[in-house]
Design a protein around this motif. Structure first.
Motif, mmCIF file in Angstrom:
data_model
loop_
_atom_site.group_PDB
_atom_site.id
_atom_site.type_symbol
_atom_site.label_atom_id
_atom_site.label_comp_id
_atom_site.label_asym_id
_atom_site.label_seq_id
_atom_site.Cartn_x
_atom_site.Cartn_y
_atom_site.Cartn_z
ATOM 1 N N SER A 169 0.776 -1.067 -0.019
ATOM 2 C CA SER A 169 -0.108 -0.021 0.089
ATOM 3 C C SER A 169 0.823 1.095 -0.068
ATOM 4 C CB SER A 169 -0.947 0.038 1.252
ATOM 5 O OG SER A 169 -0.200 0.105 2.399
ATOM 6 N N PHE A 176 -1.231 1.166 -4.846
ATOM 7 C CA PHE A 176 -0.227 0.167 -4.341
ATOM 8 C C PHE A 176 1.169 0.265 -5.023
ATOM 9 C CE2 PHE A 176 -4.393 -0.968 -3.051
ATOM 10 C CZ PHE A 176 -4.334 -1.790 -1.820
ATOM 11 N N TYR A 195 -1.155 -3.929 3.440
ATOM 12 C CA TYR A 195 -1.479 -2.606 3.854
ATOM 13 C C TYR A 195 -0.554 -2.409 4.984
ATOM 14 C CZ TYR A 195 -5.676 -3.050 1.195
ATOM 15 O OH TYR A 195 -6.707 -2.932 0.206
#
Length: 525
Positions: free
Chosen positions: A257, A274, A345
């Motif tokens: 991310s 991303f 993430y």
């Protein structure tokens, strides 16, 4: 003759007038008729059918089962996990999120987590949407609190495993302790300890998944989502069903991310940019933009870059660290996905800096953090979080993690280094707006406290600091008195090369790798 012509012209004009009148009156009549039917409840327009207060899945008739219980608007916790107040198309309403036994392949995801419901519920139901049927959650901390685990246990296909003394004693008897492939991670703190714990949990999960009739197993953290790109459906089930039968393992490269704000609250719903993996980029693009993509950080990715893997469940399967699987009797036949990926993430919230700090008791020195963390960025983040003021931490976070340079972002997007991925965001927002998350919480609440009391207790559990229960994992569990003998016994197997060493979290290739590769190519010429 003139009279006949005049008569014909008059008849034609009369016919044309009547036809025009008919074409004018008919649509008006139909419109009035439709209005009357709708006014009397005999006709539903598409907007009415798919409104938040209607409980029919688009394209399907009303199935059995009543309407989903709606979340009350006065609870902030319900708003967090339930619907927003904006108009929505609730595609997931009344979907039972359970699968018939004849649907193949059956996929199981296993995780070791301490996350609260605000992260775990979107993670579970997103993967249910793409075809995962079963989840094995080895829980600690917030995830193991009574109210959170009560909610998780009500979800079809989810099994919650607490780190009890019985579990620790059972894992203490694992053959892992007498082998060499994981031994380099034994008796070390923090991330090494977690790595051993994950491997032990994965080993138990294989047995559980096999007993449940699963075909594939994947180890995934709750800050990771599978992105099943490259097949004709947005479906992990479809992707794995297309894998040839002689393939034992599918490796999914990970994307990282790239947050564009420092105030992210719900990463799955707010992050769309991303950084692509080395494996999904041309070498000239990757190395040609390496310095700009790195932005002064130690590596191209902040954390690991060697992806995660799905393994076909079969005899003699074992974990090979958190990123890969292996087999005691053969070298697995593996393939690497050319388009599908793991969306990681990484540090998406500013609070992630301090949460990592609070999990480890290492000293914030360059030497001591090497004992705790395997990757350079994690070490730097830990030192900053342990020594800097709040303002200094925020400044460091913005400089090293947040992508605020729009011109650079656009350049790297055009080059293909960065990419926009919206599907997970759309799916999870649809789940939230459809009331899926709030319905799960309310169902659990019905069997315990009143709804408001239950939600408040869940919120309290989610905001509390993680407990230290079950913190013994990188040392021999259970009968600790023979740990040193076990360590010596492990060292005796150091010459055994039949089992490859566990695959640790690894950084992507750096410029040194490119220089070495170029030099080798030149020498070969």
């Amino acid at each position: 003759m003139a009279g006949l012509s005049s008569s014909s012209s008059s008849s034609f004009q009369t016919f044309a007038s009547r036809l025009l009148l008919l074409l004018t009156v008919l649509p008006l009549t139909l419109a009035v008729f439709a209005f009357v039917l709708q006014w009397r409840g005999g006709l539903n327009d598409p907007v009415t059918r798919w409104s938040p207060d209607h409980h029919e899945f688009p394209g399907m008739g009303s199935a059995s089962g009543g309407p989903v219980v709606q979340a009350s608007s006065h609870s902030d916790c319900v708003d967090l996990l339930g619907r927003t107040h904006s108009p929505s198309f609730p595609y997931f309403r009344d979907w039972k999120f359970d699968y018939a036994s004849d649907l193949r392949p059956k996929i199981c995801i296993q995780t070791s987590t301490s996350a609260g419901l605000e992260q775990t519920l979107p993670w579970i139901f997103y993967h249910k949407v793409i075809g995962v049927s079963n989840f094995l959650l080895f829980v600690e901390g917030k995830a193991a609190s009574p109210n959170v685990s009560k909610v998780l246990e009500t979800i079809p296909g989810v099994k919650v495993i607490h780190r009890t003394r019985e579990l620790e004693e059972q894992q203490a008897k694992s053959r892992i302790w007498n082998e060499t492939w994981l031994s380099s991670f034994f008796y070390k703190p923090c991330n090494h300890e977690l790595f051993v714990k994950q491997s032990l949990n994965m080993e138990m999960a294989i047995v559980m998944a096999r007993e449940a009739g699963m075909d594939w197993i994947i180890h995934l953290d709750t800050d990771e989502l599978i992105y099943p790109a490259g097949n004709r459906e947005y479906s992990l089930r479809q992707l794995l069903s297309d894998v040839p039968g002689n393939v034992d393992m599918v490796i999914f490269p990970n994307y990282e991310s790239s947050v564009e704000r420092d105030d992210i609250k719900e990463p799955f719903s707010e992050v769309s940019m991303f950084k692509k993996n080395y494996d999904h980029l041309p070498k000239d693009v990757y190395f040609g933009n390496y310095k700009e993509a790195t932005r002064g950080n130690p590596n191209y990715f902040l954390t690991y870059g060697n992806g995660k893997a799905a393994a076909r469940i079969q005899d003699h399967l074992r974990p090979n660290g958190a990123h890969r699987w292996h087999n005691y009797m053969k070298t697995p036949n593996e393939i690497k996905s050319e388009e599908a990926a793991i969306l990681h993430y990484t540090y998406p919230k500013f609070s992630d800096l301090t949460s990592r700090r609070d999990r480890c008791g290492c000293k914030p020195t360059k030497e001591d953090v090497k004992r705790c963390f395997m990757l350079e960025f994690d070490r730097a983040a830990f030192i900053i979080a342990s020594t800097a003021t709040q303002e200094e931490m925020l400044s460091w976070y913005r400089e090293h993690i947040v992508w605020t340079d729009e011109a650079l972002n656009l350049k790297l997007l055009r080059k293909g280094i960065l990419t926009r991925i919206y599907a997970p965001m759309v799916i999870i927002q649809g789940l939230r707006e459809s009331g899926v998350f709030s319905s799960v919480i309310e169902s659990a609440a019905q069997a315990t406290l009143s709804k408001d009391q239950f939600l408040l207790s869940v919120e309290s559990s989610n905001s509390s600091r993680e407990t230290t229960s079950g913190a013994i994992t990188s040392r021999k569990i259970g009968k600790t008195f023979d740990s040193q003998a076990t360590a010596r016994r492990v060292l005796e197997f150091s010459g055994d090369t039949s089992h490859p060493l566990a695959v640790a979290p690894l950084s992507p290739p750096g410029l040194d790798d490119f220089s070495s590769e170029t030099q080798m190519f030149s020498e070969s010429q």
